[in-house]
Design a protein around this motif. Sequence first.
Motif, PDB file in Angstrom:
ATOM      1  N   ALA A  85       0.835  -1.212   0.000  1.00  0.00           N
ATOM      2  CA  ALA A  85       0.000   0.000   0.000  1.00  0.00           C
ATOM      3  C   ALA A  85       0.862   1.251   0.000  1.00  0.00           C
ATOM      4  O   ALA A  85       0.580   2.207  -0.733  1.00  0.00           O
ATOM      5  N   MET A  86       1.900   1.250   0.799  1.00  0.00           N
ATOM      6  CA  MET A  86       2.772   2.420   0.867  1.00  0.00           C
ATOM      7  C   MET A  86       3.442   2.677  -0.478  1.00  0.00           C
ATOM      8  O   MET A  86       3.545   3.823  -0.919  1.00  0.00           O
ATOM      9  N   GLN A  87       3.845   1.603  -1.132  1.00  0.00           N
ATOM     10  CA  GLN A  87       4.485   1.761  -2.444  1.00  0.00           C
ATOM     11  C   GLN A  87       3.465   2.164  -3.511  1.00  0.00           C
ATOM     12  O   GLN A  87       3.689   3.108  -4.263  1.00  0.00           O
ATOM     13  N   GLU A  88       2.355   1.463  -3.571  1.00  0.00           N
ATOM     14  CA  GLU A  88       1.347   1.699  -4.611  1.00  0.00           C
ATOM     15  C   GLU A  88       0.720   3.086  -4.507  1.00  0.00           C
ATOM     16  O   GLU A  88       0.463   3.744  -5.510  1.00  0.00           O
ATOM     17  N   TYR A  89       0.429   3.515  -3.288  1.00  0.00           N
ATOM     18  CA  TYR A  89      -0.305   4.759  -3.093  1.00  0.00           C
ATOM     19  C   TYR A  89       0.585   5.928  -2.679  1.00  0.00           C
ATOM     20  O   TYR A  89       0.085   7.023  -2.433  1.00  0.00           O
ATOM     21  N   GLY A  90       1.899   5.694  -2.588  1.00  0.00           N
ATOM     22  CA  GLY A  90       2.825   6.764  -2.243  1.00  0.00           C
ATOM     23  C   GLY A  90       2.677   7.251  -0.807  1.00  0.00           C
ATOM     24  O   GLY A  90       2.917   8.415  -0.509  1.00  0.00           O
ATOM     25  N   GLY A  92       3.491   7.343   3.330  1.00  0.00           N
ATOM     26  CA  GLY A  92       4.473   7.112   4.382  1.00  0.00           C
ATOM     27  C   GLY A  92       3.782   6.346   5.501  1.00  0.00           C
ATOM     28  O   GLY A  92       2.571   6.081   5.437  1.00  0.00           O
ATOM     29  N   LYS A  93       4.512   6.013   6.545  1.00  0.00           N
ATOM     30  CA  LYS A  93       3.916   5.284   7.675  1.00  0.00           C
ATOM     31  C   LYS A  93       2.768   6.057   8.301  1.00  0.00           C
ATOM     32  O   LYS A  93       1.746   5.472   8.663  1.00  0.00           O
ATOM     33  N   GLU A  94       2.923   7.367   8.407  1.00  0.00           N
ATOM     34  CA  GLU A  94       1.857   8.179   9.018  1.00  0.00           C
ATOM     35  C   GLU A  94       0.579   8.130   8.179  1.00  0.00           C
ATOM     36  O   GLU A  94      -0.526   8.085   8.720  1.00  0.00           O
ATOM     37  N   ASP A  95       0.740   8.146   6.846  1.00  0.00           N
ATOM     38  CA  ASP A  95      -0.427   8.039   5.958  1.00  0.00           C
ATOM     39  C   ASP A  95      -1.118   6.697   6.148  1.00  0.00           C
ATOM     40  O   ASP A  95      -2.346   6.621   6.206  1.00  0.00           O
ATOM     41  N   PHE A  96      -0.314   5.634   6.236  1.00  0.00           N
ATOM     42  CA  PHE A  96      -0.892   4.307   6.431  1.00  0.00           C
ATOM     43  C   PHE A  96      -1.649   4.249   7.757  1.00  0.00           C
ATOM     44  O   PHE A  96      -2.776   3.743   7.821  1.00  0.00           O
ATOM     45  N   ILE A  97      -1.041   4.767   8.804  1.00  0.00           N
ATOM     46  CA  ILE A  97      -1.695   4.764  10.116  1.00  0.00           C
ATOM     47  C   ILE A  97      -2.988   5.568  10.079  1.00  0.00           C
ATOM     48  O   ILE A  97      -3.992   5.173  10.683  1.00  0.00           O
ATOM     49  N   ARG A  98      -3.008   6.654   9.358  1.00  0.00           N
ATOM     50  CA  ARG A  98      -4.227   7.457   9.221  1.00  0.00           C
ATOM     51  C   ARG A  98      -5.345   6.629   8.579  1.00  0.00           C
ATOM     52  O   ARG A  98      -6.512   6.751   8.948  1.00  0.00           O
ATOM     53  N   ASN A 103       0.490   0.710  12.681  1.00  0.00           N
ATOM     54  CA  ASN A 103       1.656   0.398  11.866  1.00  0.00           C
ATOM     55  C   ASN A 103       2.014  -1.057  12.098  1.00  0.00           C
ATOM     56  O   ASN A 103       2.219  -1.471  13.242  1.00  0.00           O
ATOM     57  N   TYR A 104       2.091  -1.860  11.039  1.00  0.00           N
ATOM     58  CA  TYR A 104       2.384  -3.279  11.164  1.00  0.00           C
ATOM     59  C   TYR A 104       3.850  -3.601  10.912  1.00  0.00           C
ATOM     60  O   TYR A 104       4.262  -4.750  11.034  1.00  0.00           O
ATOM     61  N   LEU A 105       4.634  -2.593  10.541  1.00  0.00           N
ATOM     62  CA  LEU A 105       6.053  -2.821  10.233  1.00  0.00           C
ATOM     63  C   LEU A 105       6.921  -2.709  11.479  1.00  0.00           C
ATOM     64  O   LEU A 105       6.630  -2.052  12.414  1.00  0.00           O
TER      65      LEU A 105
END
Length: 105
Positions: A85-90, A92-98, A103-105
């Motif tokens: 998701a981070m790669q495909e949608y550009g 960062g970790k904060e965006d993913f957490i939002r 954060n699963y990493l």
Amino acid sequence: MKNLDKNGYAPSIVTFDTDCCFLCGGQDEKLDRHECFGGAMREKSKRLGLWVPLCHNRCHEYGPNAVHSNRESRTYCQQAAQKAAMQEYGWGKEDFIREFYKNYL
């Protein structure tokens, strides 16, 4: 947004080989689509392509390493999905957490 199939799934961005199990590589058993983030995040996982194919018995539902009973297997899928998701949608970790609240990493 990518085109969704009749069941509401976008093509997987976690794996491009949806003809074999994401965990064991097997092709000898029926494959299920497993949303990497379930519960309230299940529909979002489907729409964003954050799902993987898993053999129904061995890796999805009932085996000792099945994602529904084995934390390591589940975490492996979630980490792969977060990276995709981070790669495909550009993101960062904060965006993913939002989007997914953790954060699963």
